[in-house]
Motif scaffolding. Sequence first.
Motif, PDB file in Angstrom:
ATOM      1  N   GLU A 194      57.438  63.473  38.450  1.00  0.00           N
ATOM      2  CA  GLU A 194      56.966  64.504  37.522  1.00  0.00           C
ATOM      3  C   GLU A 194      55.621  64.173  36.844  1.00  0.00           C
ATOM      4  OE1 GLU A 194      58.732  66.990  38.009  1.00  0.00           O
ATOM      5  OE2 GLU A 194      57.784  68.349  36.589  1.00  0.00           O
ATOM      6  N   SER A 195      55.522  62.959  36.249  1.00  0.00           N
ATOM      7  CA  SER A 195      54.293  62.672  35.482  1.00  0.00           C
ATOM      8  C   SER A 195      53.081  62.603  36.408  1.00  0.00           C
ATOM      9  CB  SER A 195      54.443  61.372  34.678  1.00  0.00           C
ATOM     10  OG  SER A 195      54.532  60.269  35.556  1.00  0.00           O
TER      11      SER A 195
ATOM     12  N   LYS B 198      65.120  51.752  38.699  1.00  0.00           N
ATOM     13  CA  LYS B 198      64.909  52.331  37.362  1.00  0.00           C
ATOM     14  C   LYS B 198      63.576  53.091  37.274  1.00  0.00           C
ATOM     15  CE  LYS B 198      63.347  47.948  35.531  1.00  0.00           C
ATOM     16  NZ  LYS B 198      63.497  46.712  35.018  1.00  0.00           N
TER      17      LYS B 198
ATOM     18  N   VAL C 249      57.232  54.712  41.477  1.00  0.00           N
ATOM     19  CA  VAL C 249      57.791  56.063  41.294  1.00  0.00           C
ATOM     20  C   VAL C 249      58.800  56.342  42.408  1.00  0.00           C
ATOM     21  CG1 VAL C 249      57.281  58.521  41.219  1.00  0.00           C
ATOM     22  CG2 VAL C 249      55.642  56.910  40.247  1.00  0.00           C
ATOM     23  N   LYS C 250      59.948  56.902  42.037  1.00  0.00           N
ATOM     24  CA  LYS C 250      60.987  57.167  43.038  1.00  0.00           C
ATOM     25  C   LYS C 250      60.640  58.416  43.869  1.00  0.00           C
ATOM     26  CE  LYS C 250      64.549  56.759  45.415  1.00  0.00           C
ATOM     27  NZ  LYS C 250      63.971  56.389  46.709  1.00  0.00           N
TER      28      LYS C 250
ATOM     29  N   PRO D 242      60.732  56.024  37.365  1.00  0.00           N
ATOM     30  CA  PRO D 242      60.705  57.463  37.049  1.00  0.00           C
ATOM     31  C   PRO D 242      60.494  58.285  38.313  1.00  0.00           C
ATOM     32  CG  PRO D 242      58.603  56.420  36.497  1.00  0.00           C
ATOM     33  CD  PRO D 242      59.517  55.318  36.949  1.00  0.00           C
ATOM     34  N   GLY D 243      60.744  59.570  38.234  1.00  0.00           N
ATOM     35  CA  GLY D 243      60.489  60.474  39.359  1.00  0.00           C
ATOM     36  C   GLY D 243      59.024  60.888  39.404  1.00  0.00           C
TER      37      GLY D 243
ATOM     38  N   THR E 244      51.724  56.540  35.280  1.00  0.00           N
ATOM     39  CA  THR E 244      52.998  56.014  34.755  1.00  0.00           C
ATOM     40  C   THR E 244      52.686  54.848  33.816  1.00  0.00           C
ATOM     41  OG1 THR E 244      53.140  54.613  36.718  1.00  0.00           O
ATOM     42  CG2 THR E 244      54.413  56.653  36.772  1.00  0.00           C
TER      43      THR E 244
END
Length: 269
Positions: free
Chosen positions: A220-221, A215, A177-178, A217-218, A242
Motif C-alpha cells: 500500500e505505502s 512481518k 514489502v510482502k 507491510p503490504g 517504507t
Amino acid sequence: MKTVLVTGASSGFGNRVAEKLLDEGYSVYAAARRVEKMADIEAKGAHILRMDVTDNGSVEARVAQVIKEQGRIDVLFNNAGYGSIGPIECVPLEEIKRQYEVNVFGMARLIKAVLPHMRQERSGLIINTASMVGRFSIAVMGWYASTKYAIEGMSDALRMEVKPFGISVVVIEPGVVKTEFDDVAFAALDKLEEPEDYKALVAGFRKFFQKGYEKAPGSESTADAVVRAIKAKRPKTRYATTTDARVLPKLRRWLPDRLFDSMILREFK
Ligand SMILES: NC(=O)c1ccc[n+]([C@@H]2O[C@H](COP(=O)([O-])OP(=O)(O)OC[C@H]3O[C@@H](n4cnc5c(N)ncnc54)[C@H](OP(=O)(O)O)[C@@H]3O)[C@@H](O)[C@H]2O)c1
C-alpha cells in the motif's frame, strides 16, 4: 486523463498501482508475461499487454501499440523486476545475466522506447523501481543489490539529461514489502548449491529474510507513493516508501563499513 504504462503489473506494486490509477480514472496499460494474472485489473478497465521486458521486439511493439491507440504515454512506471539471491560466488553467471536482463536492461528497453515520444511531447514522467538495497548492500543479496545500484546511478544521469525536455525522473525505493518478491527470491535460493563454506551464512540469511517478510507491510505505502509522484506538479526525485527504507540507508551512511557489516552479520546469527 493521463495514459500510464505499468510494467510488472501482474502482481505486487505494479498490480496495486494499476488498480489505484484505474480507480482515479487514468488510462492504464498493464504489462507483464502472465496476462492471466491481470484479469482483476482488466475487469476494472486496464488495457492488458503481454510483455517480456527481456525481449526487444516485445517491448517496442507494445509501446508502439499504446502510442497508436492513445496518441501518448504520459507516465512510464518501470517496475518489472525480481531478486535472485545467493552469495556472490555461488549465483551462476547465467542467472546473474538474466537478472540484469530483467532488472536493468529491461528498464533500459522501456526507457529507450518511450523517450522519443516523450521528447517530442516535451513532457513525461519516468518512474523507476529501485530498492533500499540500491543504497546499501548486504551479504547474500549482492547481485540483486548491484542491479538496483545500477538503476540508481542511471536514473540520476537520466534526470539531468531529460530535464530540458520537460521530462521528470523518479526513483522508488521500497524496503521489505510482502508481494510475490520473496517467493521468487526463495525459489532462487532453494535452487542454489552452495559449497559447505557458505552453508551457515545462507542458513542465517534465510532465517533473517523469512522473519523480515513475515512481518513486512503490504504494497500500500509504495503504491501510494507512486500515485503521489504521478499526481505531483513537481515530484520528488526519490521516494523511500517504507520505514526500513527511510532508516537503514541513513544508518549505512553514518556507520563505518565494518561496523555495519558486523551489525548485519549479527542479524544472521
Ligand atoms: N517486495 C519487495 O520487498 C521489494 C523491495 C524493493 C524493491 N522491489 C522491486 O519492486 C519491483 C516489483 O516487485 P514486487 O515486489 O511487486 O514483486 P512481484 O510481486 O514478484 O512482482 C514482480 C513483477 O515483475 C514482473 N516481471 C518479472 N520478470 C519479468 C519479465 N521478464 N518481463 C516482464 N515482467 C516481468 C512480474 O510479472 P510476470 O512474472 O507476470 O512477467 C511481476 O508482475 C521489482 O523491481 C523489485 O525488485 C521489491
